[in-house]
Scaffold this motif. Structure first.
Motif, short mmCIF file in Angstrom:
data_model
loop_
_atom_site.label_atom_id
_atom_site.label_comp_id
_atom_site.label_asym_id
_atom_site.label_seq_id
_atom_site.Cartn_x
_atom_site.Cartn_y
_atom_site.Cartn_z
N LEU A 110 29.68 -11.35 -16.49
CA LEU A 110 29.06 -10.14 -15.47
C LEU A 110 27.55 -10.03 -15.86
N SER A 111 26.76 -9.53 -14.92
CA SER A 111 25.57 -9.28 -15.22
C SER A 111 25.49 -7.88 -16.26
N GLU B 284 27.98 -2.99 -18.13
CA GLU B 284 27.94 -1.61 -18.58
C GLU B 284 29.09 -0.75 -18.00
N VAL B 285 28.99 -1.01 -16.46
CA VAL B 285 29.69 0.14 -15.70
C VAL B 285 31.30 -0.27 -15.66
N PHE B 286 31.44 -1.24 -15.66
CA PHE B 286 32.80 -2.04 -15.54
C PHE B 286 33.68 -1.35 -17.23
N SER C 34 28.83 0.95 -6.79
CA SER C 34 28.46 -0.37 -6.08
C SER C 34 28.46 -1.34 -7.28
N ARG C 35 27.85 -1.01 -8.52
CA ARG C 35 28.05 -2.15 -9.73
C ARG C 35 29.46 -2.31 -10.02
N LEU C 36 30.16 -1.15 -10.06
CA LEU C 36 31.82 -1.35 -10.26
C LEU C 36 32.40 -2.41 -9.41
N ARG C 37 32.09 -2.21 -8.08
CA ARG C 37 32.63 -2.75 -6.94
C ARG C 37 32.34 -4.17 -7.26
N LEU C 38 30.80 -4.60 -7.37
CA LEU C 38 30.56 -6.11 -7.53
C LEU C 38 31.12 -6.58 -8.73
N ARG D 116 33.30 -9.89 -8.56
CA ARG D 116 33.10 -11.09 -9.39
C ARG D 116 34.35 -11.33 -10.33
N LEU D 117 35.04 -10.34 -11.26
CA LEU D 117 36.02 -10.75 -11.87
C LEU D 117 37.31 -11.20 -11.03
#
Length: 196
Positions: free
Chosen positions: A130-131, A136-138, A164-168, A172-173
């Motif tokens: 992940l980016s 970090e958010v995940f 938004s970062r969590l959803r992305l 991706r996962l």
């Protein structure tokens, strides 16, 4: 506001004082959070104890400077641990990688321990792809259980950006897990049945 010096903390935190008791309780409650955070941000297993000690030294030094209006102590601690992991990575002149967590989980039998280790290695690899902002958010939300409001405070981002970062990250996962399932299904040998 000036930061307390370690000697000031020692003087004000004599055995039995409320501050010393609060710090001991805080340490006991959150030491595992610090170890997981450091490991997930790339601190090698061999360095975890030293870097965790550095984190709690900073916490003790800044205990009196903590500003509750900026978030919870747990969020504050996560920020300190994350920064310590980053500094450690810079000092080792390498990009942050996810580290081995052997020995952190207590598993009663060898088969369960091996399975847990394999599962964690897969998770570590996927999360490492992940980016940094999504990772970090995940980690904070899905692995450590922080509420999005706290995450937004710690990272100084709008709450919507955190979601938004969590959803992305989750998307991706999920894609990577699906790719792994397809890849492992194709790679697994097919058994043929012989009829004689």
């Amino acid at each position: 506001m000036a930061l307390a010096k370690p000697s000031d903390v020692e003087r004000s935190d004599s055995p039995g004082s409320d501050v010393a008791a609060a710090f001991r309780t805080f340490f006991d409650t959150h030491v595992s959070l610090v170890w997981r955070t450091l490991a997930l941000w790339g601190v090698p297993e061999a360095d975890l104890a030293d870097v965790a000690q550095e984190v709690f030294t900073v916490v003790a030094t800044r205990w009196h400077a903590y500003d509750a209006s900026r978030g919870s102590r747990k969020s504050w601690l996560y920020g300190i641990a994350r920064n310590a992991a980053r500094a450690h990575g810079r000092s080792r002149q390498r990009a942050p990688e996810l580290a081995e967590l052997e020995g952190l989980a207590v598993v009663p039998d060898a088969a369960a321990a091996l399975d847990a280790k394999r599962q964690f290695a897969r998770l570590r690899q996927l999360v490492g792809e992940l980016s940094e902002s999504q990772r970090e958010v995940f980690i904070l939300h899905d692995l450590e259980g922080f509420e999005m409001g706290h995450i937004a405070e710690v990272l100084s981002i709008p709450r919507a950006t955190g979601y938004s970062r969590l959803r992305l990250a989750r998307a991706r996962l999920a894609r990577r897990l699906a790719q792994r399932r397809v890849g492992s299904a194709e790679a697994s040998p097919k058994r043929s049945v012989r009829h004689e």
